[in-house]
Design a protein around this motif. Structure first.
Motif, PDB file in Angstrom:
ATOM      1  N   THR A 268      19.547  60.810  49.411  1.00  0.00           N
ATOM      2  CA  THR A 268      19.134  61.413  50.680  1.00  0.00           C
ATOM      3  C   THR A 268      19.437  60.506  51.867  1.00  0.00           C
ATOM      4  O   THR A 268      19.572  60.991  52.999  1.00  0.00           O
ATOM      5  CB  THR A 268      17.633  61.736  50.644  1.00  0.00           C
ATOM      6  OG1 THR A 268      16.900  60.567  50.259  1.00  0.00           O
ATOM      7  CG2 THR A 268      17.347  62.859  49.661  1.00  0.00           C
ATOM      8  N   ASP A 269      19.566  59.194  51.612  1.00  0.00           N
ATOM      9  CA  ASP A 269      19.902  58.287  52.716  1.00  0.00           C
ATOM     10  C   ASP A 269      21.408  58.103  52.870  1.00  0.00           C
ATOM     11  O   ASP A 269      21.868  57.272  53.653  1.00  0.00           O
ATOM     12  CB  ASP A 269      19.220  56.927  52.526  1.00  0.00           C
ATOM     13  CG  ASP A 269      19.666  56.196  51.260  1.00  0.00           C
ATOM     14  OD1 ASP A 269      20.598  56.686  50.586  1.00  0.00           O
ATOM     15  OD2 ASP A 269      19.078  55.136  50.953  1.00  0.00           O
ATOM     16  N   GLY A 270      22.192  58.880  52.096  1.00  0.00           N
ATOM     17  CA  GLY A 270      23.643  58.849  52.235  1.00  0.00           C
ATOM     18  C   GLY A 270      24.362  57.884  51.323  1.00  0.00           C
ATOM     19  O   GLY A 270      25.593  57.867  51.285  1.00  0.00           O
ATOM     20  N   ARG A 271      23.620  57.109  50.542  1.00  0.00           N
ATOM     21  CA  ARG A 271      24.277  56.170  49.637  1.00  0.00           C
ATOM     22  C   ARG A 271      24.863  56.888  48.420  1.00  0.00           C
ATOM     23  O   ARG A 271      24.356  57.922  47.983  1.00  0.00           O
ATOM     24  CB  ARG A 271      23.290  55.095  49.171  1.00  0.00           C
ATOM     25  CG  ARG A 271      22.926  54.060  50.230  1.00  0.00           C
ATOM     26  CD  ARG A 271      21.998  53.012  49.631  1.00  0.00           C
ATOM     27  NE  ARG A 271      20.713  53.589  49.247  1.00  0.00           N
ATOM     28  CZ  ARG A 271      20.034  53.236  48.156  1.00  0.00           C
ATOM     29  NH1 ARG A 271      20.525  52.321  47.325  1.00  0.00           N
ATOM     30  NH2 ARG A 271      18.858  53.785  47.888  1.00  0.00           N
ATOM     31  N   LEU A 272      25.920  56.284  47.859  1.00  0.00           N
ATOM     32  CA  LEU A 272      26.583  56.808  46.667  1.00  0.00           C
ATOM     33  C   LEU A 272      26.266  55.895  45.486  1.00  0.00           C
ATOM     34  O   LEU A 272      26.444  54.674  45.574  1.00  0.00           O
ATOM     35  CB  LEU A 272      28.090  56.878  46.877  1.00  0.00           C
ATOM     36  CG  LEU A 272      28.913  57.506  45.737  1.00  0.00           C
ATOM     37  CD1 LEU A 272      28.729  59.025  45.727  1.00  0.00           C
ATOM     38  CD2 LEU A 272      30.394  57.158  45.893  1.00  0.00           C
ATOM     39  N   VAL A 273      25.813  56.482  44.383  1.00  0.00           N
ATOM     40  CA  VAL A 273      25.443  55.728  43.189  1.00  0.00           C
ATOM     41  C   VAL A 273      26.148  56.344  41.988  1.00  0.00           C
ATOM     42  O   VAL A 273      26.101  57.570  41.795  1.00  0.00           O
ATOM     43  CB  VAL A 273      23.914  55.755  42.976  1.00  0.00           C
ATOM     44  CG1 VAL A 273      23.540  55.131  41.640  1.00  0.00           C
ATOM     45  CG2 VAL A 273      23.202  55.028  44.108  1.00  0.00           C
ATOM     46  N   ALA A 274      26.815  55.526  41.196  1.00  0.00           N
ATOM     47  CA  ALA A 274      27.487  56.023  39.993  1.00  0.00           C
ATOM     48  C   ALA A 274      26.460  56.301  38.897  1.00  0.00           C
ATOM     49  O   ALA A 274      25.546  55.502  38.671  1.00  0.00           O
ATOM     50  CB  ALA A 274      28.516  55.012  39.502  1.00  0.00           C
ATOM     51  N   ASN A 275      26.613  57.425  38.222  1.00  0.00           N
ATOM     52  CA  ASN A 275      25.695  57.784  37.145  1.00  0.00           C
ATOM     53  C   ASN A 275      26.287  57.447  35.782  1.00  0.00           C
ATOM     54  O   ASN A 275      25.794  56.591  35.076  1.00  0.00           O
ATOM     55  CB  ASN A 275      25.345  59.272  37.230  1.00  0.00           C
ATOM     56  CG  ASN A 275      24.418  59.720  36.122  1.00  0.00           C
ATOM     57  OD1 ASN A 275      23.611  58.942  35.637  1.00  0.00           O
ATOM     58  ND2 ASN A 275      24.548  60.965  35.691  1.00  0.00           N
ATOM     59  N   GLU A 276      27.389  58.125  35.416  1.00  0.00           N
ATOM     60  CA  GLU A 276      27.991  57.846  34.116  1.00  0.00           C
ATOM     61  C   GLU A 276      29.454  58.266  34.089  1.00  0.00           C
ATOM     62  O   GLU A 276      29.940  58.996  34.958  1.00  0.00           O
ATOM     63  CB  GLU A 276      27.224  58.536  32.993  1.00  0.00           C
ATOM     64  CG  GLU A 276      27.160  60.052  33.071  1.00  0.00           C
ATOM     65  CD  GLU A 276      26.262  60.639  31.994  1.00  0.00           C
ATOM     66  OE1 GLU A 276      25.335  59.941  31.539  1.00  0.00           O
ATOM     67  OE2 GLU A 276      26.507  61.798  31.615  1.00  0.00           O
ATOM     68  N   ILE A 277      30.138  57.771  33.054  1.00  0.00           N
ATOM     69  CA  ILE A 277      31.566  58.001  32.869  1.00  0.00           C
ATOM     70  C   ILE A 277      31.771  58.894  31.650  1.00  0.00           C
ATOM     71  O   ILE A 277      31.130  58.704  30.619  1.00  0.00           O
ATOM     72  CB  ILE A 277      32.306  56.662  32.629  1.00  0.00           C
ATOM     73  CG1 ILE A 277      32.020  55.670  33.762  1.00  0.00           C
ATOM     74  CG2 ILE A 277      33.804  56.886  32.476  1.00  0.00           C
ATOM     75  CD1 ILE A 277      32.423  54.231  33.407  1.00  0.00           C
ATOM     76  N   ALA A 278      32.666  59.852  31.764  1.00  0.00           N
ATOM     77  CA  ALA A 278      33.095  60.653  30.608  1.00  0.00           C
ATOM     78  C   ALA A 278      34.574  60.366  30.377  1.00  0.00           C
ATOM     79  O   ALA A 278      35.405  60.688  31.225  1.00  0.00           O
ATOM     80  CB  ALA A 278      32.878  62.138  30.864  1.00  0.00           C
ATOM     81  N   PRO A 279      34.940  59.758  29.245  1.00  0.00           N
ATOM     82  CA  PRO A 279      36.333  59.364  29.000  1.00  0.00           C
ATOM     83  C   PRO A 279      37.174  60.502  28.437  1.00  0.00           C
ATOM     84  O   PRO A 279      37.757  60.395  27.355  1.00  0.00           O
ATOM     85  CB  PRO A 279      36.169  58.224  27.990  1.00  0.00           C
ATOM     86  CG  PRO A 279      34.981  58.629  27.179  1.00  0.00           C
ATOM     87  CD  PRO A 279      34.052  59.342  28.140  1.00  0.00           C
ATOM     88  N   ARG A 280      37.275  61.575  29.213  1.00  0.00           N
ATOM     89  CA  ARG A 280      37.928  62.809  28.745  1.00  0.00           C
ATOM     90  C   ARG A 280      37.892  63.820  29.875  1.00  0.00           C
ATOM     91  O   ARG A 280      37.202  63.607  30.874  1.00  0.00           O
ATOM     92  CB  ARG A 280      37.156  63.369  27.552  1.00  0.00           C
ATOM     93  CG  ARG A 280      35.659  63.505  27.859  1.00  0.00           C
ATOM     94  CD  ARG A 280      34.899  64.246  26.806  1.00  0.00           C
ATOM     95  NE  ARG A 280      33.465  64.207  27.024  1.00  0.00           N
ATOM     96  CZ  ARG A 280      32.801  64.958  27.895  1.00  0.00           C
ATOM     97  NH1 ARG A 280      33.463  65.825  28.654  1.00  0.00           N
ATOM     98  NH2 ARG A 280      31.491  64.875  28.018  1.00  0.00           N
ATOM     99  N   PRO A 281      38.568  64.956  29.725  1.00  0.00           N
ATOM    100  CA  PRO A 281      38.330  66.058  30.648  1.00  0.00           C
ATOM    101  C   PRO A 281      36.851  66.435  30.619  1.00  0.00           C
ATOM    102  O   PRO A 281      36.151  66.202  29.624  1.00  0.00           O
ATOM    103  CB  PRO A 281      39.198  67.187  30.096  1.00  0.00           C
ATOM    104  CG  PRO A 281      40.312  66.463  29.407  1.00  0.00           C
ATOM    105  CD  PRO A 281      39.664  65.264  28.784  1.00  0.00           C
ATOM    106  N   HIS A 282      36.378  67.026  31.697  1.00  0.00           N
ATOM    107  CA  HIS A 282      34.937  67.234  31.839  1.00  0.00           C
ATOM    108  C   HIS A 282      34.627  68.666  32.234  1.00  0.00           C
ATOM    109  O   HIS A 282      35.440  69.338  32.881  1.00  0.00           O
ATOM    110  CB  HIS A 282      34.394  66.275  32.903  1.00  0.00           C
ATOM    111  CG  HIS A 282      32.913  66.178  32.952  1.00  0.00           C
ATOM    112  ND1 HIS A 282      32.158  66.847  33.891  1.00  0.00           N
ATOM    113  CD2 HIS A 282      32.042  65.483  32.174  1.00  0.00           C
ATOM    114  CE1 HIS A 282      30.876  66.563  33.688  1.00  0.00           C
ATOM    115  NE2 HIS A 282      30.773  65.746  32.663  1.00  0.00           N
ATOM    116  N   ASN A 283      33.433  69.116  31.834  1.00  0.00           N
ATOM    117  CA  ASN A 283      32.978  70.464  32.163  1.00  0.00           C
ATOM    118  C   ASN A 283      33.096  70.751  33.658  1.00  0.00           C
ATOM    119  O   ASN A 283      33.486  71.845  34.079  1.00  0.00           O
ATOM    120  CB  ASN A 283      31.520  70.599  31.698  1.00  0.00           C
ATOM    121  CG  ASN A 283      31.060  72.027  31.536  1.00  0.00           C
ATOM    122  OD1 ASN A 283      30.048  72.278  30.896  1.00  0.00           O
ATOM    123  ND2 ASN A 283      31.776  72.973  32.118  1.00  0.00           N
TER     124      ASN A 283
END
Length: 395
Positions: A268-283
């Protein structure tokens, strides 16, 4: 001896994929449209991918005889899900090109290693703690630990679509969840104030070139992706550029070649945070099948074959809606075929079913892409599709 990275496999060659689910099936279709044959290795006969591939090897992913059988057909192998044993990929790499490599997949298979790696690349992640024992959780019962509650406890390995995850408000709840997971290693992450959940699907070739697809805005229901919206909801251009660059940085850091998705939170404060990586095509990248000049699955085949990457240009605003088995049970306990005719009667609607023989609640059965130059019509028709199929999508 493995295939040199510079070698180009011409159409008519056979490409291999570990895993026979829907992602493998869509890879088969994309590769075959370019003139390639496909060999699928999957433990269960008659899988969605196995039924459309030229060759099907029925084998456990770590069975050396099965891997050897696969290598009789192909010199290049990719994966359709992240839990293919890294040891199998390493073994295959001695005789074939493997995309992605075992070392990259090994990092992503373990959330503890994954979080540490992302942070090591200078990319922000949510505050978290490694949990390997009840004592680790009890140690959080202090002021520093309070910053992680409310939080989400995630099993470090083999979790997907909300499985192996539990929201916890206290150490006591976290201990109970940890026990319910079998006291396996976990990550405890702080829940952050979210504005949007977004994902970046990208591809990196063996020549080091990279492309990113337009950023999708995602909505989940019960831990499963419900919709991805592209070209409609506004995303700050700076945040979008930051997310795309972060995905490329992660791929380079992992020495990753192939298609990869990185999920992010915009706070909500505009920051970007990485959640997780999928090593493949993704849904969340399924929209590319109808909305981009090159789909994520064609990119996967291009990388594996050593061909140039395709354009990721977005042709029109799009909404992707997941179809779960619940749509078959909207009117009771007996499965009934959904009203596909009404869905397909809507302009710009593209139906993709995965060839699974039995519908079950919560099981991914297919998806719909709604594409239109007018974003208002995309939203209108997506809502109608959701109503017809009883998807409950929040659009």
């Amino acid at each position: 001896m493995s295939l040199p990275d510079s070698t180009v496999l011409q159409p008519g060659s056979t490409l291999g994929i570990m895993g026979g689910g829907q992602l493998g099936r869509m890879f088969c279709h994309a590769a075959q449209s370019m003139g390639y044959k496909v060999v699928v290795l999957e433990p269960t006969a008659g899988s969605p991918a196995g039924r459309v591939a030229e060759y099907e090897v029925v084998s456990a992913y770590d069975n050396e005889q099965g891997l050897a059988q696969m290598l009789k057909h192909t010199q290049a192998v990719t994966t359709e899900f992240e839990n293919v044993p890294a040891t199998s990929l390493k073994l295959l790499s001695m005789q074939a090109r493997v995309s992605p490599c075992a070392a990259a997949v090994a990092v992503v298979q373990d959330r503890i290693a994954e979080k540490a790696f992302i942070a090591s690349q200078g990319i922000p992640v949510a505050p978290y703690a490694e949990i390997r024992s009840i004592a680790d959780l009890e140690a959080l019962a202090n002021e520093a630990g309070d910053k992680l509650f409310p939080g989400i406890l995630k099993a470090a390995r083999l979790g997907y679509d909300g499985k192996g995850q539990a929201r916890v408000k206290s150490v006591t709840e976290a201990v109970e969840a940890f026990k319910s997971f079998g006291e396996v290693p976990c990550v405890l992450e702080a829940l952050l104030p979210l504005k949007q959940e977004v994902s970046v699907v990208m591809a990196r070739g063996f020549d080091g070139s990279s492309v990113t697809f337009p950023v999708g805005v995602n909505t989940h229901i019960n831990g499963i992706l419900s919709s991805s919206v592209v070209g409609i909801e506004p995303i700050d251009s700076h945040i979008e550029a930051q997310a795309k660059q972060a995905a490329i940085t992660i791929a380079k850091g992992l020495n990753y070649f192939g298609v990869m998705c990185v999920e992010f939170f915009i706070l909500t404060d505009g920051r970007l945070v990485a959640n997780e990586i999928a090593p493949r095509p993704h849904n969340s990248g399924h929209y590319t099948m109808n909305a981009c000049l090159t789909s994520q699955f064609e990119q996967q085949a291009r990388v594996l074959a050593g061909m140039p990457l395709g354009s990721t240009e977005l042709l029109a605003p799009t909404i992707m809606l997941n179809i779960l088995g619940d749509s078959w049970f909207a009117h009771g306990d007996i499965a009934q075929e959904p009203d596909w005719a009404s869905v397909l009667a809507l302009p710009g609607v593209h139906l993709h079913l995965y060839g699974k023989e039995q519908a079950r609640k919560g099981r991914k059965m297919g998806h719909v892409n709604i594409v239109n130059k007018d974003p208002n019509l995309v939203v209108k028709y997506a809502r109608q599709v959701s109503e017809i199929l009883h998807l409950g999508a929040k659009i």
